[in-house]
Write an enzyme that holds these catalytic residues in place. Structure first.
Site, PDB file in Angstrom:
ATOM      1  N   HIS A  10       0.919  -1.097  -0.138  1.00  0.00           N
ATOM      2  CA  HIS A  10       0.046   0.137  -0.103  1.00  0.00           C
ATOM      3  C   HIS A  10       0.766   1.226   0.062  1.00  0.00           C
ATOM      4  O   HIS A  10       0.254   2.352  -0.099  1.00  0.00           O
ATOM      5  CB  HIS A  10      -0.954  -0.050   1.428  1.00  0.00           C
ATOM      6  CG  HIS A  10      -1.927  -1.050   0.986  1.00  0.00           C
ATOM      7  ND1 HIS A  10      -1.857  -2.404   0.942  1.00  0.00           N
ATOM      8  CD2 HIS A  10      -3.515  -0.552   1.013  1.00  0.00           C
ATOM      9  CE1 HIS A  10      -3.332  -2.800   0.807  1.00  0.00           C
ATOM     10  NE2 HIS A  10      -4.045  -1.863   0.910  1.00  0.00           N
ATOM     11  N   SER A  11       2.145   1.033   0.267  1.00  0.00           N
ATOM     12  CA  SER A  11       2.926   2.223   0.113  1.00  0.00           C
ATOM     13  C   SER A  11       3.982   2.207  -0.933  1.00  0.00           C
ATOM     14  O   SER A  11       4.645   1.153  -0.949  1.00  0.00           O
ATOM     15  CB  SER A  11       3.746   2.467   1.697  1.00  0.00           C
ATOM     16  OG  SER A  11       4.679   3.292   1.532  1.00  0.00           O
TER      17      SER A  11
END
Length: 229
Positions: A10-11
């Site tokens: 997600h990053s």
């Protein structure tokens, strides 16, 4: 060619940082980051995952590691759009992203197939102290027992990440069960967990067809300081 590895996070920073770390241990492995949304926000991107899979697939297969559940959903959606031949070469590993990526990359670097890379990555999530199915050196000894030798670490930082990876890659090339201070010498996380720093002794033991050669060459590698001063 080697098995490729894709990190879905997600990053964007986590994905790229994990790739950079694993690449230090496995320079010949194609690692691709698919982190964040299309504009690098927090989330996942179908397009990034699809592109990363395509870039990582050299023909030997791809192993994908995901950080959270929705990353898995995005990845599974992307896999629905690849052709059947490619899909057969792609697998998701149920493994921690950082530890799994490092262990899986080293397995790929040493010639492991998709199954071996997945096994290494998933084993990392269970502590990584020995490889799947590995037995301690000496458990199936010949009449004279295992070959052993004690070597002192001389490089400044000891068996930190890069030297540990070099050691594991070399150990993996021998037809022998090898241990260092009782830990499987072919397990990167196991070797790193020993915390062997400069001045500490490494007790090498091996049995199997290549035992003598393995101990000699691994001892020489340690005594060389891994090219570090």
């Amino acid at each position: 060619m080697t098995v490729g590895i894709v990190i879905v996070s997600h990053s964007a920073k986590i994905a790229q940082g994990t790739v950079e770390l694993a690449a230090q241990m496995a320079p010949s492995v194609v690692l691709r980051a698919a982190g964040g949304t299309d504009d690098d926000g927090i989330g996942t991107s179908f397009d990034k995952v699809t592109a990363a899979i395509g870039e990582a697939d050299s023909g030997d297969g791809v192993v994908i590691l995901c950080d959270l559940g929705s990353a898995v959903l995005t990845t599974e959606t992307a896999l629905e759009f690849v052709n059947d031949d490619q899909r057969a070469r792609i697998s998701l590993a149920d493994a921690p992203v950082v530890e799994g990526a490092v262990a899986g990359a080293v397995a790929a670097e040493t010639g492991g197939d998709v199954a071996a890379v997945i096994s290494a990555a998933e084993h990392a999530g269970r502590g990584g102290l020995s490889g799947p199915g590995a037995s301690e050196a000496g458990s199936a000894n010949g009449p004279t027992g295992p070959v052993t030798r004690t070597v002192t670490l001389i490089n400044r930082d000891g068996l930190h990440a890069r030297p540990a990876a070099d050691f594991v890659k070399k150990a993996s090339g021998f037809d022998a069960r090898i241990s260092v201070n009782g830990v499987d010498a072919k397990s990167l996380l196991g070797i790193m967990s020993l915390g062997l720093v400069k001045g500490r002794d490494a007790e090498l033991a091996a049995d199997g067809p290549d035992a003598s050669t393995a101990i000699e060459e691994l001892a020489e590698l340690i005594e060389s300081g891994f090219g570090e001063k």
